[in-house]
Design a protein around this motif. Structure first.
Motif, PDB file in Angstrom:
ATOM      1  N   ASP A  10      34.630  20.444  21.515  1.00 13.40           N
ATOM      2  CA  ASP A  10      35.351  21.676  20.585  1.00 13.40           C
ATOM      3  C   ASP A  10      35.311  21.135  19.397  1.00 13.40           C
ATOM      4  OD1 ASP A  10      37.248  19.691  19.821  1.00 13.40           O
ATOM      5  OD2 ASP A  10      38.703  20.174  21.385  1.00 13.40           O
ATOM      6  N   ARG A  11      35.754  22.409  18.222  1.00 12.51           N
ATOM      7  CA  ARG A  11      35.639  22.112  17.074  1.00 12.51           C
ATOM      8  C   ARG A  11      36.461  20.836  16.489  1.00 12.51           C
ATOM      9  NH1 ARG A  11      34.149  25.089  12.608  1.00 12.51           N
ATOM     10  NH2 ARG A  11      34.984  24.589  10.668  1.00 12.51           N
ATOM     11  N   TYR A  12      37.402  20.399  16.924  1.00  9.12           N
ATOM     12  CA  TYR A  12      37.967  19.213  16.531  1.00  9.12           C
ATOM     13  C   TYR A  12      37.104  17.812  16.515  1.00  9.12           C
ATOM     14  CZ  TYR A  12      40.814  15.032  16.485  1.00  9.12           C
ATOM     15  OH  TYR A  12      41.369  13.506  16.317  1.00  9.12           O
ATOM     16  N   GLU A  13      36.469  17.939  17.975  1.00 10.86           N
ATOM     17  CA  GLU A  13      35.584  16.773  18.084  1.00 10.86           C
ATOM     18  C   GLU A  13      34.412  16.734  17.263  1.00 10.86           C
ATOM     19  OE1 GLU A  13      36.065  14.235  20.077  1.00 10.86           O
ATOM     20  OE2 GLU A  13      38.090  15.031  20.843  1.00 10.86           O
ATOM     21  N   ALA A  14      33.840  18.127  16.802  1.00  5.76           N
ATOM     22  CA  ALA A  14      32.710  18.238  16.294  1.00  5.76           C
ATOM     23  C   ALA A  14      32.920  17.784  14.728  1.00  5.76           C
ATOM     24  CB  ALA A  14      32.320  19.852  15.953  1.00  5.76           C
ATOM     25  N   GLN A  15      34.069  17.938  14.299  1.00  4.29           N
ATOM     26  CA  GLN A  15      34.782  17.764  12.690  1.00  4.29           C
ATOM     27  C   GLN A  15      34.975  16.087  13.086  1.00  4.29           C
ATOM     28  OE1 GLN A  15      38.246  20.203  12.644  1.00  4.29           O
ATOM     29  NE2 GLN A  15      37.173  21.386  11.139  1.00  4.29           N
ATOM     30  N   LYS A  16      35.304  15.653  13.909  1.00  2.00           N
ATOM     31  CA  LYS A  16      35.467  13.939  14.165  1.00  2.00           C
ATOM     32  C   LYS A  16      34.375  13.408  14.058  1.00  2.00           C
ATOM     33  CE  LYS A  16      37.524  12.733  17.850  1.00  2.00           C
ATOM     34  NZ  LYS A  16      38.204  12.111  18.927  1.00  2.00           N
ATOM     35  N   LEU A  17      33.208  13.935  14.970  1.00  2.00           N
ATOM     36  CA  LEU A  17      31.725  13.273  14.837  1.00  2.00           C
ATOM     37  C   LEU A  17      31.227  13.395  13.285  1.00  2.00           C
ATOM     38  CD1 LEU A  17      29.588  12.148  16.472  1.00  2.00           C
ATOM     39  CD2 LEU A  17      28.812  14.200  16.921  1.00  2.00           C
ATOM     40  N   ALA A  18      31.098  14.437  12.906  1.00  2.00           N
ATOM     41  CA  ALA A  18      30.481  14.518  11.548  1.00  2.00           C
ATOM     42  C   ALA A  18      31.207  13.404  10.220  1.00  2.00           C
ATOM     43  CB  ALA A  18      30.692  16.091  10.995  1.00  2.00           C
ATOM     44  N   GLY A  19      32.623  13.446  10.649  1.00  4.32           N
ATOM     45  CA  GLY A  19      33.309  12.505   9.613  1.00  4.32           C
ATOM     46  C   GLY A  19      33.037  11.205   9.912  1.00  4.32           C
ATOM     47  N   LEU A  20      32.751  10.924  11.219  1.00  6.80           N
ATOM     48  CA  LEU A  20      32.296   9.382  11.433  1.00  6.80           C
ATOM     49  C   LEU A  20      30.701   9.093  11.006  1.00  6.80           C
ATOM     50  CD1 LEU A  20      33.783   8.852  15.130  1.00  6.80           C
ATOM     51  CD2 LEU A  20      34.697   7.835  13.038  1.00  6.80           C
ATOM     52  N   ILE A  21      29.936  10.076  11.174  1.00  5.26           N
ATOM     53  CA  ILE A  21      28.543   9.961  10.529  1.00  5.26           C
ATOM     54  C   ILE A  21      28.542  10.006   9.080  1.00  5.26           C
ATOM     55  CG2 ILE A  21      26.403  11.107  10.352  1.00  5.26           C
ATOM     56  CD1 ILE A  21      26.971  12.554  13.041  1.00  5.26           C
ATOM     57  N   PHE A  22      29.372  10.700   8.609  1.00  6.58           N
ATOM     58  CA  PHE A  22      29.294  10.461   7.000  1.00  6.58           C
ATOM     59  C   PHE A  22      28.195  10.037   6.198  1.00  6.58           C
ATOM     60  CE2 PHE A  22      31.489  11.179   2.891  1.00  6.58           C
ATOM     61  CZ  PHE A  22      31.134  10.215   2.388  1.00  6.58           C
ATOM     62  N   VAL A  23      27.569  10.696   5.411  1.00  7.20           N
ATOM     63  CA  VAL A  23      26.585  10.639   4.675  1.00  7.20           C
ATOM     64  C   VAL A  23      27.014  10.312   3.199  1.00  7.20           C
ATOM     65  CG1 VAL A  23      24.349  11.083   3.738  1.00  7.20           C
ATOM     66  CG2 VAL A  23      25.038  11.630   6.192  1.00  7.20           C
ATOM     67  N   ASN A  24      26.834   9.041   2.625  1.00  5.62           N
ATOM     68  CA  ASN A  24      27.348   9.005   1.156  1.00  5.62           C
ATOM     69  C   ASN A  24      25.959   8.828   0.386  1.00  5.62           C
ATOM     70  OD1 ASN A  24      26.135   6.290   1.415  1.00  5.62           O
ATOM     71  ND2 ASN A  24      28.289   5.653   1.794  1.00  5.62           N
ATOM     72  N   GLU A  25      26.066   8.863  -1.061  1.00  6.63           N
ATOM     73  CA  GLU A  25      24.954   8.748  -1.969  1.00  6.63           C
ATOM     74  C   GLU A  25      23.870   7.816  -1.240  1.00  6.63           C
ATOM     75  OE1 GLU A  25      28.013   7.356  -3.358  1.00  6.63           O
ATOM     76  OE2 GLU A  25      28.255   9.555  -3.193  1.00  6.63           O
ATOM     77  N   THR A  26      24.141   6.779  -0.650  1.00  6.88           N
ATOM     78  CA  THR A  26      23.075   5.772  -0.204  1.00  6.88           C
ATOM     79  C   THR A  26      22.665   6.171   1.330  1.00  6.88           C
ATOM     80  OG1 THR A  26      24.639   4.557   0.686  1.00  6.88           O
ATOM     81  CG2 THR A  26      24.042   3.823  -1.746  1.00  6.88           C
ATOM     82  N   LYS A  27      22.890   7.183   1.775  1.00 11.56           N
ATOM     83  CA  LYS A  27      22.721   7.689   2.950  1.00 11.56           C
ATOM     84  C   LYS A  27      22.943   6.983   4.151  1.00 11.56           C
ATOM     85  CE  LYS A  27      19.238  10.876   0.943  1.00 11.56           C
ATOM     86  NZ  LYS A  27      17.834  11.152   0.757  1.00 11.56           N
ATOM     87  N   GLU A  28      23.918   5.934   4.180  1.00 12.99           N
ATOM     88  CA  GLU A  28      24.185   5.218   5.005  1.00 12.99           C
ATOM     89  C   GLU A  28      25.463   5.710   5.919  1.00 12.99           C
ATOM     90  OE1 GLU A  28      24.488   0.693   3.779  1.00 12.99           O
ATOM     91  OE2 GLU A  28      24.726   1.778   2.201  1.00 12.99           O
TER      92      GLU A  28
END
Length: 94
Positions: A10-28
């Protein structure tokens, strides 16, 4: 550049996955390890040593995500971008 589309439960799980992946300036990514894949559930360890579970649409999605993210965890690739569209997460790596 490689891209994958992951269907979450569902959308909540998609948001959670994207949040855990999180890309910062160093692309980590925050994800450091895949702890387990149990059918359509993937358990991830992140940099603060906590574990988080994400429910994907089916077992194939979990396997596809694990295969895709493995090269990032091995530092062979970096995450370039993530996009959420309803229950879908589009992930791009360089």
């Amino acid at each position: 550049m490689n891209q994958i589309t992951i269907l979450c439960n569902d959308r909540y799980e998609a948001q959670k996955l994207a949040g855990l992946i999180f890309v910062n300036e160093t692309k980590e990514t925050y994800i450091t390890e895949i702890l387990n894949v149990i059918e359509n559930e993937i358990v991830l360890s992140i940099k603060d040593k906590s574990a988080h579970s994400v429910i994907l649409k089916d077992n194939n999605q979990a396997i596809n995500f694990a295969d895709f993210i493995q090269s990032v965890l091995e530092k062979k690739h970096k995450i370039e971008d993530t996009r959420i569209i309803d229950n879908v997460v589009e992930i791009t790596k360089e």
